[in-house]
Design a protein around this motif. Structure first.
Motif, PDB file in Angstrom:
ATOM      1  N   PRO A  44      16.163  23.959  23.510  1.00  0.00           N
ATOM      2  CA  PRO A  44      17.112  24.578  23.949  1.00  0.00           C
ATOM      3  C   PRO A  44      16.739  25.897  24.810  1.00  0.00           C
ATOM      4  N   LEU A  45      15.733  26.637  24.448  1.00  0.00           N
ATOM      5  CA  LEU A  45      15.567  27.833  25.016  1.00  0.00           C
ATOM      6  C   LEU A  45      14.298  27.894  25.950  1.00  0.00           C
ATOM      7  N   CYS A  46      14.444  26.798  26.636  1.00  0.00           N
ATOM      8  CA  CYS A  46      13.151  26.652  27.450  1.00  0.00           C
ATOM      9  C   CYS A  46      13.041  27.541  28.468  1.00  0.00           C
ATOM     10  N   GLY A  47      11.963  28.254  28.818  1.00  0.00           N
ATOM     11  CA  GLY A  47      11.608  29.339  29.911  1.00  0.00           C
ATOM     12  C   GLY A  47      12.052  30.450  29.433  1.00  0.00           C
ATOM     13  N   ILE A  48      12.653  30.819  28.210  1.00  0.00           N
ATOM     14  CA  ILE A  48      12.974  32.274  27.966  1.00  0.00           C
ATOM     15  C   ILE A  48      12.539  32.358  26.367  1.00  0.00           C
ATOM     16  N   GLN A  49      12.586  33.799  26.223  1.00  0.00           N
ATOM     17  CA  GLN A  49      11.896  33.933  24.751  1.00  0.00           C
ATOM     18  C   GLN A  49      12.869  34.874  24.089  1.00  0.00           C
ATOM     19  N   VAL A  50      13.285  34.753  22.920  1.00  0.00           N
ATOM     20  CA  VAL A  50      14.288  35.558  22.301  1.00  0.00           C
ATOM     21  C   VAL A  50      13.601  36.504  21.353  1.00  0.00           C
ATOM     22  N   GLU A  51      13.823  37.740  21.291  1.00  0.00           N
ATOM     23  CA  GLU A  51      13.287  38.849  20.476  1.00  0.00           C
ATOM     24  C   GLU A  51      14.291  39.608  19.673  1.00  0.00           C
ATOM     25  N   ALA A  52      13.754  40.138  18.654  1.00  0.00           N
ATOM     26  CA  ALA A  52      14.680  40.709  17.698  1.00  0.00           C
ATOM     27  C   ALA A  52      15.102  42.132  18.117  1.00  0.00           C
ATOM     28  N   GLY A  53      16.127  42.626  17.758  1.00  0.00           N
ATOM     29  CA  GLY A  53      16.735  43.646  18.296  1.00  0.00           C
ATOM     30  C   GLY A  53      18.113  43.682  19.065  1.00  0.00           C
ATOM     31  N   GLY A  54      18.541  42.583  19.348  1.00  0.00           N
ATOM     32  CA  GLY A  54      20.050  42.405  20.091  1.00  0.00           C
ATOM     33  C   GLY A  54      19.553  42.423  21.631  1.00  0.00           C
ATOM     34  N   GLU A  55      18.520  42.449  22.114  1.00  0.00           N
ATOM     35  CA  GLU A  55      18.067  42.319  23.636  1.00  0.00           C
ATOM     36  C   GLU A  55      18.471  41.089  24.164  1.00  0.00           C
TER      37      GLU A  55
ATOM     38  N   GLN B 190      21.527  35.543  35.203  1.00  0.00           N
ATOM     39  CA  GLN B 190      21.870  36.515  34.360  1.00  0.00           C
ATOM     40  C   GLN B 190      23.268  36.228  33.594  1.00  0.00           C
ATOM     41  N   GLU B 191      24.184  35.413  34.300  1.00  0.00           N
ATOM     42  CA  GLU B 191      25.164  35.011  33.439  1.00  0.00           C
ATOM     43  C   GLU B 191      25.039  34.076  32.455  1.00  0.00           C
ATOM     44  N   ARG B 192      24.150  33.313  32.664  1.00  0.00           N
ATOM     45  CA  ARG B 192      23.727  32.458  31.502  1.00  0.00           C
ATOM     46  C   ARG B 192      23.015  33.074  30.312  1.00  0.00           C
ATOM     47  N   LEU B 193      22.280  33.961  30.721  1.00  0.00           N
ATOM     48  CA  LEU B 193      21.457  34.721  29.657  1.00  0.00           C
ATOM     49  C   LEU B 193      22.690  35.603  28.864  1.00  0.00           C
ATOM     50  N   ALA B 194      23.602  36.158  29.513  1.00  0.00           N
ATOM     51  CA  ALA B 194      24.816  37.050  28.745  1.00  0.00           C
ATOM     52  C   ALA B 194      25.495  36.007  27.973  1.00  0.00           C
ATOM     53  N   LYS B 195      25.961  34.957  28.258  1.00  0.00           N
ATOM     54  CA  LYS B 195      26.883  33.959  27.446  1.00  0.00           C
ATOM     55  C   LYS B 195      25.758  33.320  26.119  1.00  0.00           C
ATOM     56  N   LEU B 196      24.485  33.393  26.479  1.00  0.00           N
ATOM     57  CA  LEU B 196      23.523  32.676  25.610  1.00  0.00           C
ATOM     58  C   LEU B 196      23.383  33.800  24.352  1.00  0.00           C
ATOM     59  N   GLN B 197      23.217  35.127  24.821  1.00  0.00           N
ATOM     60  CA  GLN B 197      23.241  36.310  23.982  1.00  0.00           C
ATOM     61  C   GLN B 197      24.208  36.263  23.145  1.00  0.00           C
ATOM     62  N   HIS B 198      25.479  36.201  23.899  1.00  0.00           N
ATOM     63  CA  HIS B 198      26.713  36.089  22.700  1.00  0.00           C
ATOM     64  C   HIS B 198      26.603  35.268  21.659  1.00  0.00           C
ATOM     65  N   LEU B 199      26.176  33.835  22.071  1.00  0.00           N
ATOM     66  CA  LEU B 199      26.159  32.849  20.970  1.00  0.00           C
ATOM     67  C   LEU B 199      25.334  33.053  20.184  1.00  0.00           C
ATOM     68  N   LEU B 200      23.892  33.554  20.391  1.00  0.00           N
ATOM     69  CA  LEU B 200      22.998  33.817  19.378  1.00  0.00           C
ATOM     70  C   LEU B 200      23.511  35.202  18.277  1.00  0.00           C
ATOM     71  N   GLU B 201      24.507  35.877  18.858  1.00  0.00           N
ATOM     72  CA  GLU B 201      24.846  36.866  17.835  1.00  0.00           C
ATOM     73  C   GLU B 201      26.058  36.319  17.004  1.00  0.00           C
ATOM     74  N   HIS B 202      26.305  35.026  17.123  1.00  0.00           N
ATOM     75  CA  HIS B 202      27.499  34.597  16.287  1.00  0.00           C
ATOM     76  C   HIS B 202      27.052  34.880  14.640  1.00  0.00           C
ATOM     77  N   PRO B 203      28.088  35.560  13.933  1.00  0.00           N
ATOM     78  CA  PRO B 203      27.684  35.884  12.741  1.00  0.00           C
ATOM     79  C   PRO B 203      27.220  34.796  11.624  1.00  0.00           C
ATOM     80  N   TYR B 204      27.528  33.637  12.033  1.00  0.00           N
ATOM     81  CA  TYR B 204      26.970  32.404  11.258  1.00  0.00           C
ATOM     82  C   TYR B 204      25.801  31.635  11.900  1.00  0.00           C
ATOM     83  N   ALA B 205      25.414  32.280  12.720  1.00  0.00           N
ATOM     84  CA  ALA B 205      24.130  31.692  13.673  1.00  0.00           C
ATOM     85  C   ALA B 205      23.007  31.242  12.552  1.00  0.00           C
TER      86      ALA B 205
END
Length: 254
Positions: free
Chosen positions: A14-25, A57-72
């Motif tokens: 699902p996250l091909c081409g990007i890397q998710v790092e800790a810290g909420g960035e 950048q819009e996709r990244l922002a929406k994806l970040q909001h989903l990743l911050e879901h409290p039950y993620a």
């Protein structure tokens, strides 16, 4: 050079081409994956002497909001099933009356009548991964609802900006015989039907009816058996007729 974002190939990651790092960035984009803009979301055109922007950048922002879901979940699922689901979602997105699919989990929810312990968040979730891939790979807004949790506090941020999500995925976390679970699910169905949003569901099958009570067992055991038999009704039969009718307008129910 054409925009790589518009021609992204569906991937089981699902996250091909990007890397998710800790810290909420924000997720970090791999520049090699997007040679058109080096992962910046814009590029300079020498011919027209202008800067061209894309939806990166819009996709990244929406994806970040989903990743911050409290039950993620703690991990993102990666499997071939995801590719087929994304392909179907893309086809449905192009139709005038899109619908989602009903998927069944492998086993029923564990029933503990006297337990009030909060359910633990699974390590992975097909629905959460699907929502992430819809946002990142398909470029369509998606929301994920863990049915049975307090999901009302985790609606996507862009809903307040009057944007309707193109996909809604409901993942059952609590048994359907619980009144609040049924009411929440009925509310989601009504909302998706009214807004013509395809509803994807991942539900648990009904538990098996308990075996017969032995003659010498105590009365409470007999009561537990009666309750167990009542709770073994098929999952969708807990819904009222009106909700069932609306459900078939937004979901392919097999």
């Amino acid at each position: 050079m054409s925009c790589c974002l518009s021609s992204m190939t569906l991937s089981s990651d699902p996250l091909c081409g990007i890397q998710v790092e800790a810290g909420g960035e924000l997720p970090q984009v791999d520049p090699a994956y997007f040679p058109c803009c080096e992962g910046k979301g814009w590029s300079y055109c020498h011919e027209s002497d202008a800067v061209r922007y894309c939806a990166l950048q819009e996709r990244l922002a929406k994806l970040q909001h989903l990743l911050e879901h409290p039950y993620a979940p703690s991990n993102i699922a990666k499997n071939d099933t995801l590719v087929s689901l994304l392909s179907f979602a893309r086809e449905q997105h192009a139709t005038t009356s899109p619908r989602g699919k009903l998927l069944w989990k492998a086993s029923p929810l564990a029933v503990h009548p006297t337990s009030k312990a909060r359910s633990k968040t699974p390590a992975t979730s097909l629905g959460f991964s699907f929502a992430a891939a819809c946002i990142w790979q398909l470029g369509i807004s998606a929301m994920w609802i863990p049915l049975g949790e307090n999901w009302g506090e985790a609606l996507p941020l862009w809903l307040t900006q009057q944007e309707i999500p193109a996909v809604c995925w409901v993942e059952q976390r609590k048994p359907m015989w619980q009144r609040q679970t049924r009411e929440d699910f009925a509310a989601v169905v009504r909302w998706c039907d009214a807004a013509a949003i395809p509803l994807w569901m991942e539900l648990h099958p009904a538990p098996s009816a308990p075996s017969a009570v032995l003659p010498l067992r105590r009365r409470s055991a007999a009561v537990d058996q009666i309750l167990g038999q009542a709770k073994s009704r098929p999952t969708l039969e807990w819904l009222d007729a009106h909700t069932r009718s609306r459900l078939e307008m937004v979901t392919f129910v097999s």
